[in-house]
Design an enzyme around this catalytic site. Structure first.
Site, PDB file in Angstrom:
ATOM      1  N   ASP A  35     -29.283 -54.342  -3.572  1.00 47.29           N
ATOM      2  CA  ASP A  35     -28.750 -53.327  -4.554  1.00 47.29           C
ATOM      3  C   ASP A  35     -28.823 -54.293  -6.137  1.00 47.29           C
ATOM      4  OD1 ASP A  35     -27.750 -52.068  -2.586  1.00 47.29           O
ATOM      5  OD2 ASP A  35     -25.804 -51.817  -2.898  1.00 47.29           O
ATOM      6  N   ASP A  39     -30.955 -52.035  -8.677  1.00 51.58           N
ATOM      7  CA  ASP A  39     -30.643 -51.662  -9.981  1.00 51.58           C
ATOM      8  C   ASP A  39     -31.481 -52.858 -11.748  1.00 51.58           C
ATOM      9  OD1 ASP A  39     -28.285 -50.828  -9.272  1.00 51.58           O
ATOM     10  OD2 ASP A  39     -27.407 -51.835  -9.454  1.00 51.58           O
ATOM     11  N   SER A  84     -29.153 -15.508   6.802  1.00 47.94           N
ATOM     12  CA  SER A  84     -27.453 -15.610   7.526  1.00 47.94           C
ATOM     13  C   SER A  84     -28.236 -15.749   9.082  1.00 47.94           C
ATOM     14  CB  SER A  84     -26.414 -15.521   7.186  1.00 47.94           C
ATOM     15  OG  SER A  84     -25.831 -15.175   7.959  1.00 47.94           O
ATOM     16  N   LEU A  85     -27.290 -16.266  10.023  1.00 47.26           N
ATOM     17  CA  LEU A  85     -27.387 -16.727  11.001  1.00 47.26           C
ATOM     18  C   LEU A  85     -26.475 -15.610  12.377  1.00 47.26           C
ATOM     19  CD1 LEU A  85     -27.756 -20.555  12.024  1.00 47.26           C
ATOM     20  CD2 LEU A  85     -29.385 -19.100  12.195  1.00 47.26           C
ATOM     21  N   GLU A 115     -30.786 -27.849  16.918  1.00 44.38           N
ATOM     22  CA  GLU A 115     -30.294 -28.608  15.602  1.00 44.38           C
ATOM     23  C   GLU A 115     -28.324 -28.395  15.389  1.00 44.38           C
ATOM     24  OE1 GLU A 115     -32.606 -26.450  12.622  1.00 44.38           O
ATOM     25  OE2 GLU A 115     -34.167 -26.369  13.622  1.00 44.38           O
ATOM     26  N   LYS A 117     -25.049 -27.383  13.513  1.00 40.37           N
ATOM     27  CA  LYS A 117     -24.978 -26.676  12.478  1.00 40.37           C
ATOM     28  C   LYS A 117     -24.003 -27.517  11.544  1.00 40.37           C
ATOM     29  CE  LYS A 117     -23.882 -22.364  11.301  1.00 40.37           C
ATOM     30  NZ  LYS A 117     -22.681 -22.074  10.318  1.00 40.37           N
ATOM     31  N   ASP A 119     -22.095 -28.279   8.709  1.00 35.83           N
ATOM     32  CA  ASP A 119     -21.197 -27.180   7.786  1.00 35.83           C
ATOM     33  C   ASP A 119     -20.972 -28.022   6.641  1.00 35.83           C
ATOM     34  OD1 ASP A 119     -18.967 -25.349   7.364  1.00 35.83           O
ATOM     35  OD2 ASP A 119     -17.174 -26.627   8.561  1.00 35.83           O
ATOM     36  N   ARG A 138     -27.433 -20.451  -2.077  1.00 30.42           N
ATOM     37  CA  ARG A 138     -28.387 -19.488  -1.015  1.00 30.42           C
ATOM     38  C   ARG A 138     -27.858 -17.776  -2.108  1.00 30.42           C
ATOM     39  NH1 ARG A 138     -25.223 -16.254   2.734  1.00 30.42           N
ATOM     40  NH2 ARG A 138     -27.115 -15.099   3.161  1.00 30.42           N
ATOM     41  N   GLU A 175     -28.901 -28.309   4.159  1.00 31.33           N
ATOM     42  CA  GLU A 175     -27.312 -27.952   3.650  1.00 31.33           C
ATOM     43  C   GLU A 175     -27.511 -29.778   3.057  1.00 31.33           C
ATOM     44  OE1 GLU A 175     -26.568 -25.091   4.985  1.00 31.33           O
ATOM     45  OE2 GLU A 175     -24.311 -25.907   5.047  1.00 31.33           O
ATOM     46  N   TYR A 225     -29.159 -32.291   4.458  1.00 29.26           N
ATOM     47  CA  TYR A 225     -30.423 -32.411   5.511  1.00 29.26           C
ATOM     48  C   TYR A 225     -31.141 -31.320   5.823  1.00 29.26           C
ATOM     49  CZ  TYR A 225     -28.635 -36.790   9.130  1.00 29.26           C
ATOM     50  OH  TYR A 225     -28.908 -37.735   9.465  1.00 29.26           O
ATOM     51  N   LYS A 292     -33.302 -22.069  17.974  1.00 28.22           N
ATOM     52  CA  LYS A 292     -34.191 -21.289  17.146  1.00 28.22           C
ATOM     53  C   LYS A 292     -35.672 -21.213  18.096  1.00 28.22           C
ATOM     54  CE  LYS A 292     -32.421 -23.196  12.777  1.00 28.22           C
ATOM     55  NZ  LYS A 292     -33.190 -23.242  11.857  1.00 28.22           N
ATOM     56  N   LYS A 316     -21.782 -21.535  18.106  1.00 29.15           N
ATOM     57  CA  LYS A 316     -20.510 -22.239  17.747  1.00 29.15           C
ATOM     58  C   LYS A 316     -19.424 -22.658  18.263  1.00 29.15           C
ATOM     59  CE  LYS A 316     -19.463 -21.433  13.504  1.00 29.15           C
ATOM     60  NZ  LYS A 316     -19.506 -20.499  12.694  1.00 29.15           N
ATOM     61  N   CYS A 410      18.952 -42.477  13.071  1.00 27.11           N
ATOM     62  CA  CYS A 410      17.905 -42.334  13.929  1.00 27.11           C
ATOM     63  C   CYS A 410      18.277 -40.977  14.745  1.00 27.11           C
ATOM     64  CB  CYS A 410      17.761 -43.772  15.210  1.00 27.11           C
ATOM     65  SG  CYS A 410      16.468 -43.109  16.557  1.00 27.11           S
ATOM     66  N   CYS A 413      19.394 -42.053  18.636  1.00 24.12           N
ATOM     67  CA  CYS A 413      20.316 -43.900  18.858  1.00 24.12           C
ATOM     68  C   CYS A 413      20.883 -43.736  17.840  1.00 24.12           C
ATOM     69  CB  CYS A 413      19.637 -45.019  19.144  1.00 24.12           C
ATOM     70  SG  CYS A 413      18.489 -46.000  17.681  1.00 24.12           S
ATOM     71  N   CYS A 428      13.664 -46.846  12.715  1.00 21.17           N
ATOM     72  CA  CYS A 428      15.091 -46.836  13.282  1.00 21.17           C
ATOM     73  C   CYS A 428      15.478 -48.305  13.673  1.00 21.17           C
ATOM     74  CB  CYS A 428      14.753 -46.294  14.730  1.00 21.17           C
ATOM     75  SG  CYS A 428      16.046 -46.738  16.014  1.00 21.17           S
ATOM     76  N   CYS A 434      17.703 -48.788  21.010  1.00 19.79           N
ATOM     77  CA  CYS A 434      17.017 -46.853  21.170  1.00 19.79           C
ATOM     78  C   CYS A 434      16.629 -46.307  22.240  1.00 19.79           C
ATOM     79  CB  CYS A 434      16.194 -47.001  19.445  1.00 19.79           C
ATOM     80  SG  CYS A 434      15.795 -45.051  19.226  1.00 19.79           S
TER      81      CYS A 434
HETATM   82  S1  IVH Z   1     -31.377 -22.206   9.277  1.00 19.44           S
HETATM   83  C1  IVH Z   1     -32.905 -18.190   9.792  1.00 19.44           C
HETATM   84  N1  IVH Z   1     -30.279 -23.918  10.718  1.00 19.44           N
HETATM   85  O1  IVH Z   1     -25.420 -22.017   8.657  1.00 19.44           O
HETATM   86  C2  IVH Z   1     -31.514 -19.089   9.397  1.00 19.44           C
HETATM   87  N2  IVH Z   1     -28.824 -23.061   8.889  1.00 19.44           N
HETATM   88  O2  IVH Z   1     -24.322 -19.396   9.064  1.00 19.44           O
HETATM   89  C3  IVH Z   1     -30.959 -19.573   8.231  1.00 19.44           C
HETATM   90  N3  IVH Z   1     -26.637 -24.143   8.392  1.00 19.44           N
HETATM   91  O3  IVH Z   1     -26.559 -20.224   5.750  1.00 19.44           O
HETATM   92  C4  IVH Z   1     -30.021 -20.613   8.560  1.00 19.44           C
HETATM   93  N4  IVH Z   1     -26.572 -25.372   9.661  1.00 19.44           N
HETATM   94  O4  IVH Z   1     -26.011 -22.726   5.341  1.00 19.44           O
HETATM   95  C5  IVH Z   1     -29.839 -23.140   9.713  1.00 19.44           C
HETATM   96  N5  IVH Z   1     -29.525 -26.297  11.827  1.00 19.44           N
HETATM   97  C6  IVH Z   1     -29.406 -25.158  10.610  1.00 19.44           C
HETATM   98  C7  IVH Z   1     -27.801 -24.760   9.978  1.00 19.44           C
HETATM   99  C8  IVH Z   1     -27.851 -24.037   9.422  1.00 19.44           C
HETATM  100  C9  IVH Z   1     -26.220 -25.011   8.828  1.00 19.44           C
HETATM  101  C10 IVH Z   1     -25.622 -23.409   7.886  1.00 19.44           C
HETATM  102  C11 IVH Z   1     -26.509 -22.697   6.360  1.00 19.44           C
HETATM  103  C12 IVH Z   1     -26.730 -20.856   6.885  1.00 19.44           C
HETATM  104  C13 IVH Z   1     -25.628 -21.164   8.019  1.00 19.44           C
HETATM  105  C14 IVH Z   1     -25.744 -19.820   8.124  1.00 19.44           C
END
Ligand code: IVH
Length: 667
Positions: A35, A39, A84-85, A115, A117, A119, A138, A175, A225, A292, A316, A410, A413, A428, A434
């Site tokens: 490190d 630096d 979205s998914l 992959e 998902k 959070d 987004r 993400e 990632y 996918k 999920k 307690c 006891c 206790c 006890c």
């Molecule tokens: S693909 C075409 N891949 O989940 C679909 N989304 O519920 C676009 N997310 O907005 C998203 N891991 O923030 C994709 N491996 C992954 C993901 C991922 C997390 C999130 C992402 C998206 C949300 C949809």
């Protein structure tokens, strides 16, 4: 002032080196310099930039530190919509998804990219001629916020891509998240500076990205990632999603290593099950698996509906957080007398099971979270972890919700409750008088890693204590088949089995026995060390605090607990009765000299003996063997073809031994 050529060249070299070290550290997790060295390089660059501000380019490694605060975020229009998914909450729904796809494509089976998902928060990163020029949230999928200055501070996001064939315009999507460790650290800091802690890593990540002052973002442990691309022009990418991700990785973007390519529904299911099992061991929060369709031509045929593509789905995991109501707060007494407040709940399905109780840890926690009887709370159950109350939904608090106070006596006891200053836990003071402590001590004694008494589960112990059949662990060995057979859910056969299991447990080892005694702070590792040091029980029972403290890993507190336990006449009696009942073990050969005590070794490369064997020999000599090189490493033992650990050891100036030199040390 124009920049002299030599300075410009030096700045270029520093850019390259700093980007490379950054990549190795944050993306590959394999640093090759210390490190301090990093630096030094950064400081050198900053110095040059102070003198020649023209050198400050958007991709300069110096730009991570955080630019000036913004007044507001600008708007960014996504040329390719950020979708979205759709979700699948069961295997059946996943099966439906796969069936629809096969029907539309008119094929028997489909390859999927699989992959985790993550959070966190979706972000779009725009690379123009390989340089990060813009980052956006987004938003509603069409318009997001310009968070470029904040994203630049995230060390795992390259400011410049490296490699060949990078399209002139490349929009990467992924993400931003905070790991569990980062989250804990962040909350520790927040609390110690009197701020409110964050509710979960996702909220913390969102809050950190939407800071107008990038310096605040820079101090947050954000990671990234990527999982796909948006707009691409001036270049071509592979024709499969999984290959695109592999290509992004080559260009130094961070892509999760565990991403898979699976075949058909069965492949998806297997991947899901595997990740579900390892989920809690991951360093970050995930809430499911994304599948996918891997081939882009097939994705195109499928298209999308409303806001989600037809070619992807999020399977999920069962929710880990749910809301429910606190119907009461009870106090449980543990094996060591610790009083734990427990919230009684309206039953709620969370993390795959129905939960009716959640721990509140200790009195301070109850007050910090301000949990009251009648409150609606968020409950969390992650993997096998005990369910806990995360937070209270204050808006839903009914009038007259009762504040909790720990009892002074307690609840089991009636002995006085004590709380040592500076400790979070109240206890206790009744010790083994006890019944609750006694019961828990017996459960611990019987448990798998202690005496391993097959068939003696928690419920049975509770019955035995309640019916007065046993007072302490030594009574276990006096139990008769008839007595046990009379208990609930017990028959002659199971009673006989239990008596046999008890007999079998009589032959044990000293370390198991020491652990089974349940002395405070004496876990398995300490029990092993004590067994090795003392060889027999008697010298341990008679050891004074000084002798104990001389033992490796035993500090003043543990030493006090041990002498305290053995000075209790009741405990000595129980031990005597156990030995009379037939409990026995072999004397442990006293540990030989430990010439390598306190030294940490790391092994790398191919050795002439199995790695496990050298590891065992080093440990027998008192050394610690670790998996990764750090400043605390004393020696790296390198066999043939050593890996990156070798480079790192060199960079950190750690002594490197070959196998022969290591064996010599062992002698
Ligand atoms: S693909 C075409 N891949 O989940 C679909 N989304 O519920 C676009 N997310 O907005 C998203 N891991 O923030 C994709 N491996 C992954 C993901 C991922 C997390 C999130 C992402 C998206 C949300 C949809």
């Amino acid at each position: 002032m124009s920049v002299p050529k030599a300075v410009r060249q030096r700045a270029g070299v520093l850019h390259k080196e700093l980007h490379e070290h950054n990549y190795r550290y944050y993306v590959l997790d394999e640093p090759v310099i210390s490190d301090a060295e990093y630096d030094r390089l950064l400081r050198e660059l900053l110095d040059l930039e102070v003198h020649y501000p023209e050198l400050i380019t958007p991709d300069s490694p110096s730009q991570r530190v955080g630019a000036a605060p913004l007044k507001a975020f600008g708007e960014v229009r996504h040329e390719v919509r950020m979708l979205s998914l759709d979700n699948a909450f069961s295997d059946e729904e996943l099966g439906e998804f796969d069936r629809r796809i096969r029907e539309r494509l008119e094929v028997d089976a489909v390859d999927y990219a699989a992959e985790p998902k993550l959070d966190g928060l979706a972000v779009s990163l725009l690379y123009e001629d390989a340089v990060l020029t813009r980052a956006a949230t987004r938003g509603d999928g069409v318009t997001g916020e310009d968070i470029t200055a904040n994203v630049r501070t995230i060390a795992s996001i390259p400011l410049r891509l490296t490699g060949r064939g990078i399209p002139a315009i490349l929009e990467v999507r992924g993400e931003v998240y905070i790991s569990h460790r980062g989250f804990e650290r962040l909350n520790r800091q927040a609390m110690s500076s009197g701020q409110k802690p964050f509710v979960n890593p996702r909220n913390a990540a969102a809050g950190s990205l939407r800071q107008l002052d990038p310096k605040v973002t820079a101090a947050r442990p954000l990671e990234f990632y990527c999982y796909g691309v948006g707009r691409v022009a001036g270049g071509v990418l592979p024709d499969r999603h999984s290959d695109i991700l592999a290509r992004l990785r080559k260009w130094h973007l961070r892509v999760y290593e565990g991403i898979g390519r699976v075949h058909g529904l069965a492949g998806c299911m297997a991947y899901y099950r595997k990740l579900e099992k390892t989920r809690t061991a991951l360093p970050f929060e995930i809430d499911g698996v994304v599948f996918k369709v891997d081939r882009l031509d097939q994705q195109e045929i499928l298209g999308f509906v409303a806001r989600a593509p037809r070619w992807a789905i999020a399977r999920k995991f069962p929710a880990q957080e749910e809301q429910t109501r606190v119907t009461g707060i009870d106090v449980q007494v543990g094996r060591t007398g610790a009083l734990t407040p427990v919230a009684r709940l309206d039953p709620v399905f969370v993390g795959g099971v129905t939960v009716t109780n959640a721990t509140l840890h200790n009195e301070d926690e109850v007050h910090r979270k301000d949990v009251r009887v009648g409150d609606t709370v968020i409950i969390r159950r992650a993997g096998d972890v005990i369910p806990e109350v995360v937070s209270v939904i204050r808006k839903k608090r009914p009038k007259g919700a009762r504040v909790f106070h720990l009892p002074k006596q307690c609840p089991v006891c009636g002995s006085a409750v004590e709380r040592i200053e500076g400790e979070a836990v109240a206890r206790c003071s009744g010790g083994l008088f006890c019944p609750a402590q006694r019961r828990e001590a017996i459960k611990h004694f019987a448990s798998r890693r202690a005496m391993d008494i097959d068939g003696l589960g928690d419920k049975l112990v509770e019955q035995l204590v309640e019916k007065g059949l046993i007072q302490d662990v030594s009574d276990l060995y006096q139990l008769e088949v008839e007595e046990i057979a009379g208990l609930e859910r017990m028959a002659r056969k199971s009673a006989t089995n239990l008596v046999e299991a008890l007999e079998k447990s009589e032959a044990t080892t000293l370390e198991r026995f020491i652990y089974a005694l349940g002395i405070r702070e004496v876990g398995e590792a300490t029990a092993r060390v004590l067994a090795e040091e003392f060889g027999e029980l008697e010298p341990l029972m008679n050891a004074d605090v000084e002798t104990l403290q001389a033992v490796r890993d035993v500090g003043p507190v543990v030493a006090q607990h041990i002498t305290g336990f053995f000075s209790e006449p009741h405990n000595r009696e129980v031990i005597q009765r156990l030995r009379r009942a037939g409990l026995h073990w072999e004397t442990v050969e006293p540990a030989g000299p430990r010439p390598l005590a306190g030294k940490t070794f790391v092994l790398t490369g191919t050795l002439s003996m199995p790695r496990s064997e050298l590891k065992a020999r080093l440990q027998a000599a008192g050394a610690r063997v670790s998996g990764s090189v750090s400043k605390k490493t004393d020696y790296v033992v390198a066999g043939a073809d050593p890996g990156s650990k070798y480079d790192k050891a060199q960079a950190l100036g750690i002594e490197i031994l070959d196998e022969a030199a290591c064996l010599k040390l062992l002698k």
